[in-house]
Motif scaffolding. Structure first.
Motif, mmCIF file in Angstrom:
data_model
loop_
_atom_site.group_PDB
_atom_site.id
_atom_site.type_symbol
_atom_site.label_atom_id
_atom_site.label_comp_id
_atom_site.label_asym_id
_atom_site.label_seq_id
_atom_site.Cartn_x
_atom_site.Cartn_y
_atom_site.Cartn_z
ATOM 1 N N GLU A 132 -3.507 5.465 9.428
ATOM 2 C CA GLU A 132 -5.002 4.766 8.909
ATOM 3 C C GLU A 132 -6.176 5.625 9.286
ATOM 4 N N ARG A 171 -9.629 -3.695 6.954
ATOM 5 C CA ARG A 171 -8.541 -4.547 7.726
ATOM 6 C C ARG A 171 -8.788 -5.509 8.627
ATOM 7 N N ASP A 228 -10.193 2.279 6.671
ATOM 8 C CA ASP A 228 -9.049 1.379 6.311
ATOM 9 C C ASP A 228 -9.034 0.331 7.509
#
Length: 78
Positions: free
Chosen positions: A62, A70, A66
């Motif tokens: 990741e 999230r 990202d």
């Protein structure tokens, strides 16, 4: 989002000794965080953001962008 990504970078720099510059698009793995470091990073994020570790579930592939996206969703749900 900008403050969150700066907080995430700060943890990486201060806790793991990764030097700047850190690109938002680099994967955590490419930054040199091994599996133990990822667990520690997850713990530090949970403390700083008051989020349960089980909600974070960091993936070594990741990017910071990202992860930030999230985590923002998790924060908004609270």
């Amino acid at each position: 989002m900008k403050n969150l990504i700066l907080n995430l970078k700060s943890i990486i720099i201060n806790e793991f000794g990764i030097s700047e510059p850190i690109s938002n698009s680099d994967s955590l793995d490419n930054m040199g965080l091994d599996s133990i470091a990822l667990i520690e990073y997850q713990y530090e994020i949970s403390k700083k953001l008051n989020i349960e570790e089980s909600e974070i579930k960091i993936n070594k592939n990741e990017s910071l962008t990202d992860l930030t996206t999230r985590l923002n969703l998790i924060i908004e749900e609270k």
